[in-house]
Write an enzyme that holds these catalytic residues in place. Structure first.
Site, PDB file in Angstrom:
ATOM      1  N   HIS A  67     138.044 -20.979 -22.737  1.00 35.64           N
ATOM      2  CA  HIS A  67     139.125 -21.951 -22.942  1.00 35.64           C
ATOM      3  C   HIS A  67     140.484 -21.228 -22.956  1.00 35.64           C
ATOM      4  O   HIS A  67     141.466 -21.745 -22.430  1.00 35.64           O
ATOM      5  CB  HIS A  67     138.912 -22.731 -24.240  1.00 35.64           C
ATOM      6  CG  HIS A  67     137.658 -23.551 -24.239  1.00 35.64           C
ATOM      7  ND1 HIS A  67     137.273 -24.312 -23.161  1.00 35.64           N
ATOM      8  CD2 HIS A  67     136.688 -23.727 -25.184  1.00 35.64           C
ATOM      9  CE1 HIS A  67     136.129 -24.922 -23.429  1.00 35.64           C
ATOM     10  NE2 HIS A  67     135.749 -24.576 -24.649  1.00 35.64           N
TER      11      HIS A  67
ATOM     12  N   LEU B 222     158.832 -32.322 -13.339  1.00 34.78           N
ATOM     13  CA  LEU B 222     157.384 -32.578 -13.298  1.00 34.78           C
ATOM     14  C   LEU B 222     156.988 -33.316 -14.567  1.00 34.78           C
ATOM     15  O   LEU B 222     157.416 -32.936 -15.666  1.00 34.78           O
ATOM     16  CB  LEU B 222     156.614 -31.252 -13.223  1.00 34.78           C
ATOM     17  CG  LEU B 222     155.093 -31.342 -13.368  1.00 34.78           C
ATOM     18  CD1 LEU B 222     154.454 -31.938 -12.107  1.00 34.78           C
ATOM     19  CD2 LEU B 222     154.474 -29.962 -13.631  1.00 34.78           C
TER      20      LEU B 222
ATOM     21  N   ASP C 202     136.932 -28.068 -15.460  1.00 38.82           N
ATOM     22  CA  ASP C 202     135.573 -27.789 -15.948  1.00 38.82           C
ATOM     23  C   ASP C 202     135.159 -26.362 -15.586  1.00 38.82           C
ATOM     24  O   ASP C 202     135.588 -25.835 -14.564  1.00 38.82           O
ATOM     25  CB  ASP C 202     134.606 -28.817 -15.318  1.00 38.82           C
ATOM     26  CG  ASP C 202     133.298 -28.897 -16.085  1.00 38.82           C
ATOM     27  OD1 ASP C 202     133.200 -28.317 -17.185  1.00 38.82           O
ATOM     28  OD2 ASP C 202     132.363 -29.535 -15.571  1.00 38.82           O
TER      29      ASP C 202
END
Ligand code: FPP
Length: 261
Positions: free
Chosen positions: A39, A133, A22
């Site tokens: 973004h 991962l 956020d």
């Protein structure tokens, strides 16, 4: 959920980190830039976080990229976010693959544009055997949506006599949720100062350690993650036991099956 003694001792590095990224909009606003620039800067923070998790041998990183509620944002911002997802997949998939990362997307992907759905499927297919991962991107995802689709699937199986109502326990239900084959998040991080879970992975956060920071997502770097990991390493995870029980188990060299398992 089964908790073994080894799991209680080995708390230092979380196996699974789940992050609400956020603060992109505020980061941009502070620089007099459009929200979408925030973004874009957020993608760089994603890249750094992935690299850092590989270095630290974190097994799963789940990122909340677009919630079921984010469709309410201005149409132009939604379109730019979707384009950013496509271009990120186009530019990053090969690099992720070379680094042993398995990419998965969770959420209701039926509502995403066809080209994005196709790119997601291709990236998942290419990276499906990688083991370094697990990178899980939650897109058009909501924790309640996930629980409801699990409920529907279980109800369907009951109706078709595949399972009986008496069979439904935590494990059976969990196996119908999006992250069913992965360990539950050990550490939840939310950047940007808000202290909410905002409909992220709800069922799986039951025992997760929560960490909130005011750092805006594009500023979240290696040092920020170090701080979160340090904080996590100092927590004592009890899973319902008393702190005395946890400490005495951790100090014993001989495992005592049955108590913590
Ligand atoms: C929240 O910040 C962020 C989002 C809704 C989008 C997250 C997307 C990215 C980090 C980029 C793409 C990621 C991937 C994995 C390709 P906000 O806009 O709500 O910020 P604000 O609270 O300051 O307004």
């Amino acid at each position: 959920m089964q908790v073994s003694r080894n799991e209680i001792i080995a708390v230092q590095i979380p196996r699974h980190i789940a992050i609400i990224m956020d603060g992109n909009g505020r980061w941009a606003k502070k620089r007099f830039l459009p929200r979408t620039a925030g973004h874009q800067a957020g993608v760089s923070a994603v890249r750094k976080t992935v690299e850092y998790c590989i270095q630290k041998s974190v097994a799963v990183l789940t990122l909340f990229a677009f919630s079921s509620e984010n469709w309410r944002r201005p149409q132009q911002e939604v379109s730019i976010l979707m384009e950013l997802f496509i271009s990120t997949l186009e530019h990053e998939t090969e690099k992720l693959h070379q680094n042993g990362v398995r990419l998965r997307v969770i959420g209701d992907r039926g509502a995403l544009a066809r080209p994005l759905q196709d790119k997601i499927a291709a990236s998942e297919q290419l990276t499906r055997n990688n083991q370094k991962l697990n990178l899980v991107i939650a897109t058009n995802y909501g924790g309640r949506w996930d629980i409801l689709q699990g409920v529907r699937e279980v109800a369907r199986k009951v109706k078709e006599n595949v399972i009986s109502i008496a069979d439904i326990d935590d494990q059976v239900f969990e196996s119908h949720l999006s992250l069913s084959d992965l360990p539950e998040p050990d550490l939840f991080i939310r950047t940007g100062g808000e202290q909410r879970i905002s409909n992220f992975v709800l069922w799986q956060l039951a025992y997760t350690e929560l960490y909130f920071t005011t750092t805006l997502w594009p500023d979240f770097d290696e040092q920020s993650l170090e701080l979160a990991l340090e904080d996590y390493a100092n927590r004592q995870r009890r899973f319902g036991y008393t702190s005395e029980q946890v400490e005495s188990r951790a100090n014993q060299s001989v495992p005592q099956p049955g108590l913590l398992d």
